[in-house]
Design a protein around this motif. Structure first.
Motif, PDB file in Angstrom:
ATOM      1  N   ILE A 199       0.835  -1.203   0.000  1.00 30.57           N
ATOM      2  CA  ILE A 199       0.000   0.000   0.000  1.00 30.57           C
ATOM      3  C   ILE A 199       0.868   1.251   0.000  1.00 30.57           C
ATOM      4  CG2 ILE A 199      -1.708   1.312   1.315  1.00 30.57           C
ATOM      5  CD1 ILE A 199      -2.721  -1.430   2.372  1.00 30.57           C
ATOM      6  N   ALA A 200       1.945   1.230   0.790  1.00 32.81           N
ATOM      7  CA  ALA A 200       2.841   2.389   0.859  1.00 32.81           C
ATOM      8  C   ALA A 200       3.437   2.698  -0.510  1.00 32.81           C
ATOM      9  CB  ALA A 200       3.951   2.126   1.873  1.00 32.81           C
ATOM     10  N   ARG A 201       3.804   1.656  -1.240  1.00 32.82           N
ATOM     11  CA  ARG A 201       4.376   1.846  -2.580  1.00 32.82           C
ATOM     12  C   ARG A 201       3.384   2.561  -3.499  1.00 32.82           C
ATOM     13  NH1 ARG A 201       3.671  -1.226  -6.794  1.00 32.82           N
ATOM     14  NH2 ARG A 201       2.859  -2.959  -5.543  1.00 32.82           N
ATOM     15  N   GLU A 216      -8.263  -0.478   7.092  1.00 34.76           N
ATOM     16  CA  GLU A 216      -7.594  -0.012   8.306  1.00 34.76           C
ATOM     17  C   GLU A 216      -6.082   0.039   8.099  1.00 34.76           C
ATOM     18  OE1 GLU A 216      -8.915  -1.743  11.996  1.00 34.76           O
ATOM     19  OE2 GLU A 216     -10.780  -2.416  11.081  1.00 34.76           O
ATOM     20  N   ILE A 217      -5.541  -0.965   7.394  1.00 33.11           N
ATOM     21  CA  ILE A 217      -4.104  -0.966   7.098  1.00 33.11           C
ATOM     22  C   ILE A 217      -3.770   0.211   6.184  1.00 33.11           C
ATOM     23  CG2 ILE A 217      -2.192  -2.277   6.100  1.00 33.11           C
ATOM     24  CD1 ILE A 217      -3.719  -4.833   6.751  1.00 33.11           C
ATOM     25  N   ALA A 218      -4.649   0.465   5.211  1.00 30.20           N
ATOM     26  CA  ALA A 218      -4.426   1.579   4.286  1.00 30.20           C
ATOM     27  C   ALA A 218      -4.415   2.908   5.039  1.00 30.20           C
ATOM     28  CB  ALA A 218      -5.508   1.586   3.209  1.00 30.20           C
ATOM     29  N   VAL A 233      -7.409   5.537 -10.193  1.00 31.34           N
ATOM     30  CA  VAL A 233      -7.990   4.444  -9.410  1.00 31.34           C
ATOM     31  C   VAL A 233      -6.928   3.378  -9.177  1.00 31.34           C
ATOM     32  CG1 VAL A 233      -9.751   2.644  -9.304  1.00 31.34           C
ATOM     33  CG2 VAL A 233     -10.294   4.866 -10.341  1.00 31.34           C
ATOM     34  N   GLU A 234      -6.770   3.001  -7.925  1.00 31.18           N
ATOM     35  CA  GLU A 234      -5.851   1.926  -7.555  1.00 31.18           C
ATOM     36  C   GLU A 234      -6.582   0.971  -6.622  1.00 31.18           C
ATOM     37  OE1 GLU A 234      -3.138   0.454  -7.984  1.00 31.18           O
ATOM     38  OE2 GLU A 234      -1.686   1.780  -8.934  1.00 31.18           O
ATOM     39  N   SER A 235      -6.112  -0.256  -6.565  1.00 33.33           N
ATOM     40  CA  SER A 235      -6.683  -1.234  -5.634  1.00 33.33           C
ATOM     41  C   SER A 235      -5.565  -1.839  -4.805  1.00 33.33           C
ATOM     42  CB  SER A 235      -7.433  -2.329  -6.392  1.00 33.33           C
ATOM     43  OG  SER A 235      -6.572  -2.977  -7.305  1.00 33.33           O
ATOM     44  N   LEU A 236      -5.930  -2.409  -3.678  1.00 27.88           N
ATOM     45  CA  LEU A 236      -4.935  -2.999  -2.783  1.00 27.88           C
ATOM     46  C   LEU A 236      -4.378  -4.284  -3.379  1.00 27.88           C
ATOM     47  CD1 LEU A 236      -6.697  -2.503   0.661  1.00 27.88           C
ATOM     48  CD2 LEU A 236      -5.100  -0.993  -0.508  1.00 27.88           C
TER      49      LEU A 236
END
Length: 204
Positions: free
Chosen positions: A103-105, A128-130, A201-204
């Motif tokens: 996610i950080a990347r 929550e992690i995001a 738009v991005e997804s995990l």
């Protein structure tokens, strides 16, 4: 007629074993049918698992009056339960760290691309992690949307969750799909209803 749940829920063997051992530690007098329903596993699988655990020496099967059977953890069973708990906890920590790096990347790439305002689409544990990861980058979470009416109007991270049709009001630069399970459905919804917007738009 066997009314045990369908065998569509198949937890990984270590997790399934831990669930069995925890349930039997709490109540060794559970019937196989009760175990089946509690764990969401077919009755036949429950029977096979108990036999396998007895064969490994994790549990001892005893007859108890009136005409019932008890499944008692042995010292070996308690030791195995501790090992399984540690192993699964370690795996969870590793998976969390990997998800956070991924996610950080993506968020850092958005930051470098000049994205400022983002919306989370999809309430989930991954979200929550995001959110935690978001604290390390220069992006502003301006809104959260979800398709489930039961989740709407609930406050999360101090932000009231809205229906997806409210997405435009946030004027976001990007939408992060934060539900892995609903990823395809959300992508389709965004394409059908918000294709006119210049959204990243991005997804995990």
């Amino acid at each position: 007629m066997d009314k045990s749940p369908p065998e569509f829920y198949k937890p990984a063997p270590p997790l399934r074993d831990l669930q069995f051992l925890e349930a039997l530690e709490q109540n060794p007098h559970l019937t196989q049918r009760e175990l089946s329903h509690r764990l969401g596993i077919a009755l036949g699988v429950t029977n096979a698992c108990l036999k396998n655990m007895a064969r490994k020496g994790w549990i001892k099967i005893k007859k108890i009056p009136p005409r019932r059977i008890g499944y008692y953890l042995t010292p070996h069973g308690f030791a195995e339960k501790s090992k399984l708990t540690y192993r699964l906890l370690s795996n969870t920590v590793r998976q969390y760290a990997a998800a956070k790096r991924n996610i950080a990347r993506k968020l850092l790439a958005w930051e470098k691309a000049g994205i400022k305002r983002i919306v989370f689409y999809g309430v989930s544990e991954e979200m929550e992690i995001a959110y935690i990861t978001l604290q390390g980058v220069n992006l502003e979470l301006v809104g959260i949307v979800d398709d489930d009416p039961a989740k709407q109007k609930v406050r999360f991270f101090g932000i009231e969750i809205q229906a997806p049709d409210q997405l435009i009001q946030y004027q976001p630069d990007g939408v992060l799909i934060t539900s892995v399970q609903a990823k395809e459905r959300i992508e389709k919804h965004l394409k059908n209803h918000f294709s006119q917007l210049d959204l990243k738009v991005e997804s995990l």
